[in-house]
Design an enzyme around this catalytic site. Structure first.
Site, PDB file in Angstrom:
ATOM      1  N   LYS A  25       0.967   4.059  -3.017  1.00  0.00           N
ATOM      2  CA  LYS A  25       0.724   5.486  -2.775  1.00  0.00           C
ATOM      3  C   LYS A  25       1.966   6.328  -3.083  1.00  0.00           C
ATOM      4  CE  LYS A  25      -3.602   5.364  -1.573  1.00  0.00           C
ATOM      5  NZ  LYS A  25      -4.600   5.921  -2.516  1.00  0.00           N
ATOM      6  N   TYR A  65       0.852  -1.204   0.000  1.00  0.00           N
ATOM      7  CA  TYR A  65       0.000   0.000   0.000  1.00  0.00           C
ATOM      8  C   TYR A  65       0.885   1.251   0.000  1.00  0.00           C
ATOM      9  CZ  TYR A  65      -3.429   3.472   1.640  1.00  0.00           C
ATOM     10  OH  TYR A  65      -4.224   4.592   1.769  1.00  0.00           O
TER      11      TYR A  65
HETATM   12  P1  NAD Z   1     -13.303   3.983   1.480  1.00  0.00           P
HETATM   13  O1  NAD Z   1     -13.049   2.522   1.563  1.00  0.00           O
HETATM   14  O2  NAD Z   1     -14.362   4.597   2.329  1.00  0.00           O
HETATM   15  O3  NAD Z   1     -13.590   4.416  -0.031  1.00  0.00           O
HETATM   16  C1  NAD Z   1     -12.935   3.857  -1.139  1.00  0.00           C
HETATM   17  C2  NAD Z   1     -13.890   3.913  -2.319  1.00  0.00           C
HETATM   18  O4  NAD Z   1     -13.211   3.395  -3.457  1.00  0.00           O
HETATM   19  C3  NAD Z   1     -15.150   3.063  -2.121  1.00  0.00           C
HETATM   20  O5  NAD Z   1     -16.290   3.820  -2.500  1.00  0.00           O
HETATM   21  C4  NAD Z   1     -14.926   1.886  -3.056  1.00  0.00           C
HETATM   22  O6  NAD Z   1     -16.118   1.322  -3.576  1.00  0.00           O
HETATM   23  C5  NAD Z   1     -14.106   2.548  -4.156  1.00  0.00           C
HETATM   24  N1  NAD Z   1     -13.347   1.579  -4.951  1.00  0.00           N
HETATM   25  C6  NAD Z   1     -12.620   0.512  -4.524  1.00  0.00           C
HETATM   26  N2  NAD Z   1     -12.111  -0.151  -5.571  1.00  0.00           N
HETATM   27  C7  NAD Z   1     -12.532   0.517  -6.693  1.00  0.00           C
HETATM   28  C8  NAD Z   1     -12.341   0.323  -8.075  1.00  0.00           C
HETATM   29  N3  NAD Z   1     -11.621  -0.701  -8.541  1.00  0.00           N
HETATM   30  N4  NAD Z   1     -12.920   1.190  -8.938  1.00  0.00           N
HETATM   31  C9  NAD Z   1     -13.657   2.243  -8.489  1.00  0.00           C
HETATM   32  N5  NAD Z   1     -13.869   2.475  -7.180  1.00  0.00           N
HETATM   33  C10 NAD Z   1     -13.313   1.619  -6.298  1.00  0.00           C
HETATM   34  O7  NAD Z   1     -11.898   4.665   1.773  1.00  0.00           O
HETATM   35  P2  NAD Z   1     -11.471   6.160   2.095  1.00  0.00           P
HETATM   36  O8  NAD Z   1     -10.837   6.162   3.433  1.00  0.00           O
HETATM   37  O9  NAD Z   1     -12.547   7.127   1.769  1.00  0.00           O
HETATM   38  O10 NAD Z   1     -10.279   6.288   1.059  1.00  0.00           O
HETATM   39  C11 NAD Z   1     -10.287   7.110  -0.083  1.00  0.00           C
HETATM   40  C12 NAD Z   1      -8.862   7.248  -0.573  1.00  0.00           C
HETATM   41  O11 NAD Z   1      -8.074   7.874   0.424  1.00  0.00           O
HETATM   42  C13 NAD Z   1      -8.157   5.921  -0.869  1.00  0.00           C
HETATM   43  O12 NAD Z   1      -7.337   6.063  -2.002  1.00  0.00           O
HETATM   44  C14 NAD Z   1      -7.331   5.689   0.362  1.00  0.00           C
HETATM   45  O13 NAD Z   1      -6.220   4.855   0.110  1.00  0.00           O
HETATM   46  C15 NAD Z   1      -6.917   7.105   0.687  1.00  0.00           C
HETATM   47  N6  NAD Z   1      -6.485   7.335   2.055  1.00  0.00           N
HETATM   48  C16 NAD Z   1      -7.319   7.095   3.100  1.00  0.00           C
HETATM   49  C17 NAD Z   1      -6.871   7.325   4.397  1.00  0.00           C
HETATM   50  C18 NAD Z   1      -7.739   7.061   5.601  1.00  0.00           C
HETATM   51  O14 NAD Z   1      -7.202   7.069   6.721  1.00  0.00           O
HETATM   52  N7  NAD Z   1      -9.027   6.862   5.463  1.00  0.00           N
HETATM   53  C19 NAD Z   1      -5.581   7.801   4.602  1.00  0.00           C
HETATM   54  C20 NAD Z   1      -4.762   8.053   3.510  1.00  0.00           C
HETATM   55  C21 NAD Z   1      -5.228   7.825   2.236  1.00  0.00           C
END
Ligand code: NAD
Length: 249
Positions: free
Chosen positions: A159, A155
């Site tokens: 990123k 991961y």
């Molecule tokens: P989440 O799991 O709530 O949302 C992720 C979304 O991506 C979901 O709606 C899912 O259906 C969609 N998804 C997954 N695979 C997919 C695909 N192949 N095609 C299209 N859509 C797809 O997660 P989140 O926390 O809202 O994360 C959003 C972004 O932020 C991600 O890239 C995650 O890695 C990043 N991020 C999150 C955090 C955190 O702490 N929540 C921290 C750093 C980065």
């Protein structure tokens, strides 16, 4: 209204507790017309309806080039332009390095890194024709500090790949009027961490964060509004940390 009449495409935006939906909502409140792209099971049309009838939901996996291209055609058929792309879709897995299988690697790298490439490739010609555009890529503090709290090394690598891809696209596309920037969120309370951390563990982590709390989806959404709007007109190739001070560098 920072985004009046701008058309934005948010990938992975259908989960109502996620960063993508919070971004879609905040951008819509600033006057944007929003297209939410997500997997069929995540019901992007339903999520778009929550924003209002003028918004659009499209089904596509960001890992599937043909599906992404079709979804972008649908967005163009409805709105005729795309001003902002938010490459937000991402998945994570807790793994130790030696336990990462080929399937794990493909799954995690494909959504974050290949997905960012494919969606950018689909909208760049549109933005080039317009002579303007803003691409926002959601990376993670995990890329910068070598591991977040939950995701495995694959991961972090995915990123970190997003950071490199975005910076290289920024250099290549600046002359076409297209800005490309990253956001590196810290630990944000969304479904991605649901059930994976106890309340006690969250409190323990919060104590180590200078701003004293985990992030909220709206913290990231606000940064997306900034990078999508003309407020950031002279920003390209930057990484905007939204982490409460979890990593200061
Ligand atoms: P989440 O799991 O709530 O949302 C992720 C979304 O991506 C979901 O709606 C899912 O259906 C969609 N998804 C997954 N695979 C997919 C695909 N192949 N095609 C299209 N859509 C797809 O997660 P989140 O926390 O809202 O994360 C959003 C972004 O932020 C991600 O890239 C995650 O890695 C990043 N991020 C999150 C955090 C955190 O702490 N929540 C921290 C750093 C980065």
């Amino acid at each position: 209204m920072l985004l009046a009449n701008k058309v934005v495409l948010v990938t992975g935006g259908a989960g109502i507790n996620g960063l993508g939906f919070a971004t879609a909502l905040q951008m819509a409140s600033h006057g944007a017309l929003v297209a939410i792209m997500d997997l069929e099971g995540a019901r992007p049309e339903e999520a778009a309806r929550r924003l209002g009838e003028e918004h659009l939901g499209v089904v596509a996996s960001v890992t599937d080039k043909a599906a992404v291209d079709r979804a972008v055609e649908q967005v163009l058929a409805r709105f005729d332009r795309i001003d902002i792309l938010v490459n937000n879709a991402g998945i994570t897995q807790p793994r130790k390095t030696v336990d990462i299988t080929a399937e794990d690697y493909d799954a995690v790298l494909d959504v974050s890194l290949r997905g960012t490439l494919l969606c950018s490739q689909a909208v760049i010609p549109v933005m080039e024709r317009q002579g303007s555009g803003s691409i926002i890529c959601i990376s993670s503090v995990s890329a910068q500090r070598g591991g977040g709290i939950l995701g495995g090394p694959h991961y972090s690598a995915a990123k970190a790949g997003v950071l490199g891809l975005a910076r290289a696209m920024a250099r290549e596309l600046g002359s076409a009027g297209i800005r490309v920037n990253c956001i590196a969120p810290g630990l944000i309370g969304t479904d991605i961490i649901k059930g994976k951390l106890t309340e006690a563990k969250k409190a323990e982590i919060a104590e180590t964060i200078p701003l004293g709390r985990l992030g909220r989806p709206n913290d990231v959404a606000g940064a997306c509004v900034f990078l999508g709007s003309d407020l950031s007109a002279y920003c390209t190739g930057i990484t905007l940390d939204v982490n409460g001070g979890m990593l200061i560098h």
